[in-house]
Write a protein that holds these residues in place. Sequence first.
Motif, PDB file in Angstrom:
ATOM      1  N   VAL A  37      47.192  42.580  52.414  1.00 18.53           N
ATOM      2  CA  VAL A  37      46.182  43.387  53.102  1.00 18.53           C
ATOM      3  C   VAL A  37      45.259  42.459  53.879  1.00 18.53           C
ATOM      4  O   VAL A  37      44.679  41.526  53.313  1.00 18.53           O
ATOM      5  CB  VAL A  37      45.350  44.239  52.127  1.00 18.53           C
ATOM      6  N   LEU A 178      47.441  54.760  45.961  1.00 17.42           N
ATOM      7  CA  LEU A 178      46.437  53.812  46.419  1.00 17.42           C
ATOM      8  C   LEU A 178      45.910  54.348  47.748  1.00 17.42           C
ATOM      9  O   LEU A 178      46.688  54.572  48.686  1.00 17.42           O
ATOM     10  CB  LEU A 178      47.028  52.420  46.619  1.00 17.42           C
ATOM     11  N   VAL A 180      43.889  53.884  51.106  1.00 18.82           N
ATOM     12  CA  VAL A 180      43.431  52.839  52.016  1.00 18.82           C
ATOM     13  C   VAL A 180      42.494  53.471  53.033  1.00 18.82           C
ATOM     14  O   VAL A 180      42.892  54.332  53.819  1.00 18.82           O
ATOM     15  CB  VAL A 180      44.615  52.153  52.724  1.00 18.82           C
ATOM     16  N   ILE A 215      41.283  50.940  48.427  1.00 21.46           N
ATOM     17  CA  ILE A 215      41.305  49.654  49.103  1.00 21.46           C
ATOM     18  C   ILE A 215      40.508  49.793  50.393  1.00 21.46           C
ATOM     19  O   ILE A 215      40.785  50.674  51.206  1.00 21.46           O
ATOM     20  CB  ILE A 215      42.750  49.231  49.414  1.00 21.46           C
ATOM     21  N   SER A 229      35.848  43.434  43.099  1.00 17.62           N
ATOM     22  CA  SER A 229      36.899  44.237  42.471  1.00 17.62           C
ATOM     23  C   SER A 229      36.342  44.821  41.185  1.00 17.62           C
ATOM     24  O   SER A 229      35.841  44.079  40.337  1.00 17.62           O
ATOM     25  CB  SER A 229      38.133  43.379  42.174  1.00 17.62           C
ATOM     26  N   TYR A 237      38.401  49.718  42.595  1.00 16.63           N
ATOM     27  CA  TYR A 237      37.954  49.503  43.970  1.00 16.63           C
ATOM     28  C   TYR A 237      38.199  48.045  44.343  1.00 16.63           C
ATOM     29  O   TYR A 237      37.748  47.134  43.634  1.00 16.63           O
ATOM     30  CB  TYR A 237      36.477  49.853  44.117  1.00 16.63           C
ATOM     31  N   LEU A 238      38.906  47.845  45.439  1.00 17.60           N
ATOM     32  CA  LEU A 238      39.276  46.512  45.886  1.00 17.60           C
ATOM     33  C   LEU A 238      38.718  46.272  47.286  1.00 17.60           C
ATOM     34  O   LEU A 238      39.075  46.988  48.234  1.00 17.60           O
ATOM     35  CB  LEU A 238      40.801  46.364  45.912  1.00 17.60           C
ATOM     36  N   ILE A 240      38.485  44.113  50.683  1.00 21.17           N
ATOM     37  CA  ILE A 240      39.271  43.163  51.470  1.00 21.17           C
ATOM     38  C   ILE A 240      38.304  42.411  52.384  1.00 21.17           C
ATOM     39  O   ILE A 240      37.625  43.017  53.210  1.00 21.17           O
ATOM     40  CB  ILE A 240      40.342  43.887  52.311  1.00 21.17           C
ATOM     41  N   ARG A 259      44.332  39.409  50.805  1.00 18.57           N
ATOM     42  CA  ARG A 259      44.730  39.739  49.441  1.00 18.57           C
ATOM     43  C   ARG A 259      46.176  40.235  49.409  1.00 18.57           C
ATOM     44  O   ARG A 259      46.673  40.791  50.388  1.00 18.57           O
ATOM     45  CB  ARG A 259      43.781  40.782  48.827  1.00 18.57           C
ATOM     46  N   LEU A 261      48.920  42.374  46.846  1.00 26.61           N
ATOM     47  CA  LEU A 261      49.105  43.221  45.672  1.00 26.61           C
ATOM     48  C   LEU A 261      50.569  43.204  45.269  1.00 26.61           C
ATOM     49  O   LEU A 261      51.460  43.426  46.105  1.00 26.61           O
ATOM     50  CB  LEU A 261      48.670  44.664  45.941  1.00 26.61           C
ATOM     51  N   VAL A 271      46.467  41.636  41.646  1.00 30.88           N
ATOM     52  CA  VAL A 271      45.813  41.437  42.939  1.00 30.88           C
ATOM     53  C   VAL A 271      45.468  39.955  43.067  1.00 30.88           C
ATOM     54  O   VAL A 271      44.669  39.421  42.295  1.00 30.88           O
ATOM     55  CB  VAL A 271      44.533  42.296  43.063  1.00 30.88           C
TER      56      VAL A 271
END
Length: 291
Positions: A37, A178, A180, A215, A229, A237-238, A240, A259, A261, A271
């Motif tokens: 990502v 997931l 995005v 994401i 994260s 929650y990630l 970027i 990142r 995954l 991750v």
Amino acid sequence: MKPLTVLLSALLANLLLISSALADSNNKPEVALRFAVLGDAEPRPLPEFPNLARAVEDLNLLAKQQRLDFVLGVGDLPHKGTMIQYQNITPVLQKLTLPFYPIMGNEEHGAENGTERFLDFANQWNQGKTTISSSKYVLEFEQLALVMASPDHGRDFNEQGVDWILEQFRELHPKPVLLVVHGAQTGVYPERADKGITHPKFAEVTAQPNLAAVISGDLHMDMDRVNHSKQISQVHYLHIPALERTKIPDESNHSPMFRVLTIDASGQVRVDTYAVGNPGPLSRHHYHFSL
């Protein structure tokens, strides 16, 4: 004879170590999906993308070394969606050997005919590797699905956009999803709690039982100085990080990162975070969760 005995013992010990390592390797679940990502770019004042170019080089090399299925983009690639930014970023992204699945951010929406311009260039970036026909779309795989949801205006959604997301979740249930998006909902990242999705109906999205993770990018946060994260209720929650500029908590340090995954056959998600130019992931930013 004593030296020979010592040598044989050392060889036996090495063989046992190799055998143990092979056993551990054989016991690891098979990789079901692995993707990278990329975060925001939107360079200014000059429309130049040196860190994005280096990240593309890193990803192309990584794809030769291990399985890597595709690359996602969380939006805000061209500053203000200007033609010069789109034109300058295009040869950089065209060097990516993997399919590239981007969404829009508030910067892409800043241009006249923003969605049309975004879709035109998104398909130029892919050069036939895949086709992006809508600013919102779904990537479905055996283990999970990715709901790629560009905002309807700025970084936010209108009711129709939220309804579209909810419809995808219901159709995909019980498959894990997931999501995005360009920016997470306000409050998720206290470092800039006022910035993000504000539509009240979005709370129905985060309450969906098959939502595993959100994401997002947008905030340009320094990974070493924020909580990037986390888990809130059942959702992970990630963040970027941005490739060309860092804003939060300030602009004093910029370390371009992306990142990756990895989802294995047992539903575990790893991750990893890579500093641009660094061949291996940064252990301090490791995160994992289960689908």
